[in-house]
Design a protein around this motif. Structure first.
Motif, PDB file in Angstrom:
ATOM      1  N   VAL A  17       0.797  -1.118   0.015  1.00 15.07           N
ATOM      2  CA  VAL A  17       0.131   0.075  -0.084  1.00 15.07           C
ATOM      3  C   VAL A  17       0.892   1.313  -0.146  1.00 15.07           C
ATOM      4  CG1 VAL A  17      -2.024   1.250   1.021  1.00 15.07           C
ATOM      5  CG2 VAL A  17      -1.603  -1.451   1.419  1.00 15.07           C
ATOM      6  N   TYR A  18       0.786   2.170  -0.924  1.00 17.58           N
ATOM      7  CA  TYR A  18       1.821   3.141  -1.133  1.00 17.58           C
ATOM      8  C   TYR A  18       1.237   4.341   0.071  1.00 17.58           C
ATOM      9  CZ  TYR A  18       4.517   1.463  -4.992  1.00 17.58           C
ATOM     10  OH  TYR A  18       5.379   0.856  -5.799  1.00 17.58           O
ATOM     11  N   PRO A  19       1.974   5.270   0.478  1.00 21.16           N
ATOM     12  CA  PRO A  19       1.449   6.137   1.433  1.00 21.16           C
ATOM     13  C   PRO A  19       0.243   7.027   0.985  1.00 21.16           C
ATOM     14  CG  PRO A  19       3.897   6.475   0.959  1.00 21.16           C
ATOM     15  CD  PRO A  19       3.181   5.228  -0.046  1.00 21.16           C
ATOM     16  N   ASN A  20       0.023   7.248  -0.419  1.00 22.95           N
ATOM     17  CA  ASN A  20      -1.438   7.887  -0.679  1.00 22.95           C
ATOM     18  C   ASN A  20      -2.593   6.732  -0.666  1.00 22.95           C
ATOM     19  OD1 ASN A  20      -0.484   6.403  -2.733  1.00 22.95           O
ATOM     20  ND2 ASN A  20      -0.622   7.862  -4.446  1.00 22.95           N
ATOM     21  N   ASN A  21      -2.300   5.717  -0.003  1.00 24.29           N
ATOM     22  CA  ASN A  21      -3.287   4.730   0.235  1.00 24.29           C
ATOM     23  C   ASN A  21      -3.662   3.826  -1.113  1.00 24.29           C
ATOM     24  OD1 ASN A  21      -4.343   3.587   2.569  1.00 24.29           O
ATOM     25  ND2 ASN A  21      -6.403   4.651   2.361  1.00 24.29           N
ATOM     26  N   GLY A  42       0.474  -8.323 -17.314  1.00 28.74           N
ATOM     27  CA  GLY A  42      -0.547  -7.574 -16.933  1.00 28.74           C
ATOM     28  C   GLY A  42      -0.554  -6.243 -17.471  1.00 28.74           C
ATOM     29  N   PRO A  43      -1.588  -5.701 -17.758  1.00 28.26           N
ATOM     30  CA  PRO A  43      -1.728  -4.264 -18.301  1.00 28.26           C
ATOM     31  C   PRO A  43      -1.132  -3.468 -17.459  1.00 28.26           C
ATOM     32  CG  PRO A  43      -3.893  -4.821 -17.399  1.00 28.26           C
ATOM     33  CD  PRO A  43      -3.021  -6.171 -16.916  1.00 28.26           C
ATOM     34  N   ASN A  44      -0.897  -2.005 -17.943  1.00 27.85           N
ATOM     35  CA  ASN A  44      -0.280  -0.916 -17.265  1.00 27.85           C
ATOM     36  C   ASN A  44      -0.755  -0.676 -15.944  1.00 27.85           C
ATOM     37  OD1 ASN A  44       1.972  -0.526 -18.796  1.00 27.85           O
ATOM     38  ND2 ASN A  44       0.746   0.940 -20.195  1.00 27.85           N
ATOM     39  N   GLY A  45      -0.250  -0.380 -14.928  1.00 27.59           N
ATOM     40  CA  GLY A  45      -0.759  -0.079 -13.593  1.00 27.59           C
ATOM     41  C   GLY A  45      -1.292  -1.453 -12.794  1.00 27.59           C
ATOM     42  N   ALA A  46      -1.063  -2.778 -13.283  1.00 28.78           N
ATOM     43  CA  ALA A  46      -1.589  -3.973 -12.577  1.00 28.78           C
ATOM     44  C   ALA A  46      -0.689  -4.180 -11.420  1.00 28.78           C
ATOM     45  CB  ALA A  46      -1.613  -5.235 -13.489  1.00 28.78           C
ATOM     46  N   GLY A  47       0.438  -3.674 -11.338  1.00 27.46           N
ATOM     47  CA  GLY A  47       1.300  -3.946  -9.955  1.00 27.46           C
ATOM     48  C   GLY A  47       2.298  -4.724 -10.293  1.00 27.46           C
ATOM     49  N   LYS A  48       2.998  -4.765 -11.558  1.00 25.87           N
ATOM     50  CA  LYS A  48       4.218  -5.771 -11.856  1.00 25.87           C
ATOM     51  C   LYS A  48       5.417  -5.130 -11.384  1.00 25.87           C
ATOM     52  CE  LYS A  48       3.326  -5.371 -16.615  1.00 25.87           C
ATOM     53  NZ  LYS A  48       2.110  -4.332 -16.363  1.00 25.87           N
ATOM     54  N   SER A  49       5.644  -3.795 -11.731  1.00 22.79           N
ATOM     55  CA  SER A  49       6.669  -3.324 -11.321  1.00 22.79           C
ATOM     56  C   SER A  49       6.744  -3.178  -9.581  1.00 22.79           C
ATOM     57  CB  SER A  49       6.889  -1.742 -11.860  1.00 22.79           C
ATOM     58  OG  SER A  49       7.036  -1.677 -13.200  1.00 22.79           O
ATOM     59  N   THR A  50       5.578  -2.929  -9.120  1.00 19.78           N
ATOM     60  CA  THR A  50       5.809  -2.868  -7.514  1.00 19.78           C
ATOM     61  C   THR A  50       6.434  -4.385  -7.075  1.00 19.78           C
ATOM     62  OG1 THR A  50       3.965  -1.360  -7.548  1.00 19.78           O
ATOM     63  CG2 THR A  50       4.237  -2.572  -5.642  1.00 19.78           C
ATOM     64  N   THR A  51       5.920  -5.376  -7.595  1.00 19.63           N
ATOM     65  CA  THR A  51       6.026  -6.815  -7.186  1.00 19.63           C
ATOM     66  C   THR A  51       7.652  -6.887  -7.420  1.00 19.63           C
ATOM     67  OG1 THR A  51       3.885  -7.468  -7.929  1.00 19.63           O
ATOM     68  CG2 THR A  51       5.629  -9.213  -7.648  1.00 19.63           C
TER      69      THR A  51
END
Ligand code: ADP
Length: 312
Positions: A17-21, A42-51
Motif C-alpha cells: 500500500v503506497y503512502p497515498n493509500n 498484466g496491463p499497465n498499472g496492474a502491479g508488476k513493477s511494484t512486485t
C-alpha cells in the motif's frame, strides 16, 4: 544457512500500500521453479513493477514474505540481492562511462574482487555480443546495444535469477527478436528468468509458466498451454484479392463478409488457417492479406474476469 529448494522464488501474501493509500498489490502468492522462464503478465498499472521492486529490495513491502532460492528477504537480504540480477525498464547506467566500466563498477557493488570482476565483465560482454564495444562511451551505443548492456550488467555477479521488467517496451521488432533469442540462450544456460510484459505474444513465444496480474491481484497462475486453451476462438480479418458477392458454404467454418472484399473468419482451436486458405483457394477465393480481429490479450482477460480464480 541455505535451505535446499527447487523454488527460485516464493511470494506469500505480498501486499503493498503506497503512502497515498493506493493498494498496488494485494495478497500475491506466487511460486517460480528453479530454471523456469516465467512471465508476469498484466496491463499497465496492474502491479508488476511494484512486485519486481519488492523482490529486488527497491520497494518496501507492506506485508507478506519473499523467498529467493530459500533465502528470506527479511532475514537474509544480502543473499537475496546476490542471487538476483535486475534489468529495469529505463536505461539507467552512467552514459559517460565505458561499457566495460559499467560492468566492473557494478560487480564492485556486489563485493566481487577487482580481478574477478574484470573476468566476469569480459565474459558478459562477450555473451551479449558487446566485446567489440567494451571501450565505447555508453552514450554512443545504439539503442539495442544499450539494452544488451543492461542485461550484461545484471549478469555480471552471476545471479541465479534474472528479472527483466518490460525489457522490450518501446524497442523495434528487430531488436525485440534478438533480445528474445538472447533471453532464451541465458535461460538455457541455467539462469531462471522472470519477465514482466504486457505483450501476450512475448510470454507465449518464450515462457513456460505465467501469472496474470490485474488490479494488484493474481487472476491466473498456470503453464502457458493451459492458459492459451482458454482462448476458444481466434478471429481473423482477411482481405480478398477480388470482390465476392456470396460466400461458399464451407463445412464447420464460421465465415462472414464485412464487405465484398473483406472476410471475417472465426476459428475454433481445432480449426486451422492454412486449411481454410486452401479450401478458399479451391473455391477461387484468394487472400491478399490478413490480421487478427481481436486483441488476444484482451480476450483472455475477459475470459478470466468472467470466471476469476481468486489468487491461486
Ligand atoms: P505496472 O508495473 O503493472 O504498470 P505498477 O506496479 O507500476 O504497475 O503500479 C501499480 C499501482 O501502484 C498503480 O496504480 C500505480 O499508480 C501505483 N503506484 C506505483 N508506484 C507508486 C508510487 N511510487 N506511489 C504511489 N502509487 C504508486
Amino acid at each position: 544457512m541455505t535451505i535446499e529448494t527447487s523454488k527460485a522464488l516464493t511470494l506469500s501474501g505480498l501486499t503493498k500500500v503506497y503512502p497515498n493509500n493506493v493498494k498496488a498489490i494485494e495478497n500475491i502468492n506466487l511460486e517460480v521453479e528453479s530454471g523456469d522462464f516465467f512471465a508476469l503478465l498484466g496491463p499497465n498499472g496492474a502491479g508488476k513493477s511494484t512486485t519486481i521492486g519488492i523482490i529486488s529490495s527497491l520497494v518496501n513491502k507492506t506485508a507478506g514474505r519473499v523467498s529467493v532460492f530459500g533465502f528470506d528477504l527479511d532475514k537474509q537480504k544480502n543473499q537475496v540481492k546476490r542471487n538476483i540480477g535486475l534489468v529495469p525498464q529505463e536505461i539507467n547506467f552512467n552514459q559517460f562511462e565505458k561499457a566495460i566500466d559499467v560492468l566492473t563498477i557494478h560487480a564492485g557493488y556486489h563485493g566481487i574482487p577487482r580481478a574477478e570482476a574484470g573476468e566476469r565483465a569480459a565474459e558478459c560482454l562477450q555473451q551479449l555480443n558487446l566485446w567489440d564495444k567494451r571501450h565505447t562511451i555508453t552514450r554512443h551505443l545504439s539503442g539495442g546495444m544499450k539494452r544488451r548492456l543492461m542485461i550484461a550488467r545484471a549478469l555480471v555477479h552471476s545471479p541465479k535469477l534474472l528479472i527483466l521488467d518490460e525489457p522490450t517496451a518501446g524497442v523495434d521488432i528487430e531488436i525485440r527478436r534478438s533480445m528474445w533469442d538472447l533471453m532464451r540462450q541465458i535461460n538455457e544456460q541455467g539462469t531462471t528468468i522472470i519477465l514482466t510484459t504486457h505483450y501476450l505474444e512475448e510470454a507465449e513465444s518464450m515462457c513456460r509458466n505465467i501469472a496474470i496480474i490485474d488490479h494488484g491481484r493474481i487472476i491466473e497462475h498456470s503453464d502457458i498451454g493451459t492458459l492459451l486453451d482458454k482462448l476458444e476462438l481466434d478471429s481473423f480479418i482477411l482481405d480478398l484479392q477480388s470482390p465476392v458477392d456470396t460466400l461458399p458454404d464451407i463445412n464447420g467454418y464460421h465465415l462472414s463478409l464485412a464487405d465484398s472484399c473483406t472476410l471475417i473468419a472465426d476459428l475454433t482451436r481445432e480449426q486451422n488457417l492454412s486449411e481454410l486458405f486452401s479450401i478458399l483457394s479451391d473455391e477461387g477465393i484468394t487472400i491478399k492479406s490478413m490480421k487478427n480481429k481481436t486483441n488476444r490479450l484482451e480476450q483472455l482477460f475477459m475470459n478470466l474476469v468472467e470466471s476469476p480464480k481468486a489468487n491461486v
